[in-house]
Scaffold this motif. Structure first.
Motif, short mmCIF file in Angstrom:
data_model
loop_
_atom_site.label_atom_id
_atom_site.label_comp_id
_atom_site.label_asym_id
_atom_site.label_seq_id
_atom_site.Cartn_x
_atom_site.Cartn_y
_atom_site.Cartn_z
N LEU A 155 0.84 -1.25 -0.02
CA LEU A 155 0.01 0.01 0.13
C LEU A 155 0.96 1.33 0.07
N SER A 156 1.86 1.19 0.63
CA SER A 156 3.01 2.32 0.38
C SER A 156 3.34 2.52 -0.64
N LYS A 157 3.68 1.82 -1.50
CA LYS A 157 4.25 1.87 -2.95
C LYS A 157 3.15 2.54 -3.51
N LYS A 158 1.81 1.89 -3.33
CA LYS A 158 0.70 2.58 -4.26
C LYS A 158 0.53 4.19 -3.86
N LEU A 159 0.96 4.47 -2.66
CA LEU A 159 0.48 5.79 -2.22
C LEU A 159 1.60 6.62 -2.67
N TYR A 160 2.63 6.08 -2.64
CA TYR A 160 3.93 6.96 -3.37
C TYR A 160 3.72 7.20 -4.80
N LYS A 161 3.28 6.13 -5.63
CA LYS A 161 2.77 6.31 -7.01
C LYS A 161 1.71 7.38 -7.15
N ALA A 166 -3.21 7.48 6.64
CA ALA A 166 -2.46 6.39 7.09
C ALA A 166 -1.08 6.80 7.30
N TYR A 167 -0.20 5.93 7.95
CA TYR A 167 1.26 6.17 8.14
C TYR A 167 2.15 5.44 7.24
N ILE A 168 3.01 6.09 6.87
CA ILE A 168 4.05 5.21 5.91
C ILE A 168 5.44 5.28 6.55
N PRO A 169 6.31 4.45 6.30
CA PRO A 169 7.39 4.38 7.24
C PRO A 169 8.38 5.58 7.26
N SER A 170 8.56 6.07 6.18
CA SER A 170 9.80 6.90 5.91
C SER A 170 9.27 8.31 5.20
N LYS A 171 9.78 9.56 6.25
CA LYS A 171 9.77 10.73 5.70
C LYS A 171 10.51 10.97 4.55
N THR A 172 11.52 10.44 4.59
CA THR A 172 12.33 10.58 3.12
C THR A 172 11.88 10.23 1.88
N ASP A 173 11.31 9.09 2.16
CA ASP A 173 10.57 8.28 0.96
C ASP A 173 9.42 9.18 0.51
N LEU A 174 8.67 9.75 1.42
CA LEU A 174 7.44 10.50 1.25
C LEU A 174 8.21 11.89 0.46
N GLY A 175 9.00 12.42 0.90
CA GLY A 175 9.64 13.56 0.56
C GLY A 175 9.99 13.31 -1.00
#
Length: 208
Positions: A41-47, A104-113
């Motif tokens: 789900l994190s990957k889907k959110l990043y996309k 929802a929370y994802i693990p990394s603020k670096t990846d989110l940025g």
């Protein structure tokens, strides 16, 4: 008889060394990152964030997200689970619940940025719906909405932070305390899963 030339045996080729695996990056999650998105789900959110950035349809940062939530904007709120101190954004999930916004929370603020095209870490992003990526947005919204919600909420009040269990007060923590006890939903279980004590405040930061 002519002399026969001795042919030197061919040297055996040394086996190629296996490529070294990339070092695993460990992320320290804070106590309030529930519901936490799965890796898929994190990957889907990043996309979805990347698609929203292309049409300039996101809000990023605590102040901006808070401002537009108060203005009534709709969307999916994505928070970074490794953000510390938690009082930076612990009020945002409360705002989302009060306005029925999926979060929802994802693990990394670096990846989110990075997904938002920024070299700087980002602790929260609001993804707004758009026709260009509506299918991906709807899929993420459905999965985020189905995640198990926390049993209570953190409330920051001045120099203290309370965890209010739905139906009563679970406990209160002074910001100078070393430990914070919290509860979270155990995925796939009807019972409670008591999480271990988490060190607070972060090392090197004086919050007393």
């Amino acid at each position: 008889m002519g002399k026969t030339k001795k042919v030197a045996p061919e040297a055996e080729e040394a086996p190629e060394a296996a490529p070294e695996a990339a070092p695993e990056v460990k992320v320290t999650l804070n106590p309030i990152c529930t519901p936490l998105a799965s890796r898929k789900l994190s990957k889907k959110l990043y996309k979805c964030v990347k698609k929203a950035v292309k049409v300039k349809n996101i809000r990023r940062g605590v102040k901006e997200v808070q401002k537009f939530i108060n203005k009534g904007e709709k969307g999916i709120v994505v928070l970074a689970g490794d953000t510390l101190p938690i009082d930076v954004y612990c009020h945002l999930p409360v705002m989302c619940e009060d306005r029925n916004l999926p979060y929802a929370y994802i693990p990394s603020k670096t990846d989110l940025g990075s997904s938002a095209g920024s070299k700087r870490p980002t602790c929260v992003i609001l993804i707004k719906p758009h026709a260009d990526y509506q299918e991906a947005y709807d899929e993420c919204e459905q999965e985020v909405s189905s995640l198990p919600k926390p049993l209570g909420r953190f409330v920051s009040t001045g120099n203290s932070c309370s965890y209010k269990l739905y139906g009563g007060l679970l406990g209160q923590m002074r910001t100078g305390s070393l430990f914070l006890r919290y509860l979270k939903v155990s995925s796939g279980s009807s019972g409670l899963n008591r999480a271990p004590l988490s060190v607070w405040p972060p090392a090197g930061r004086d919050l007393g």
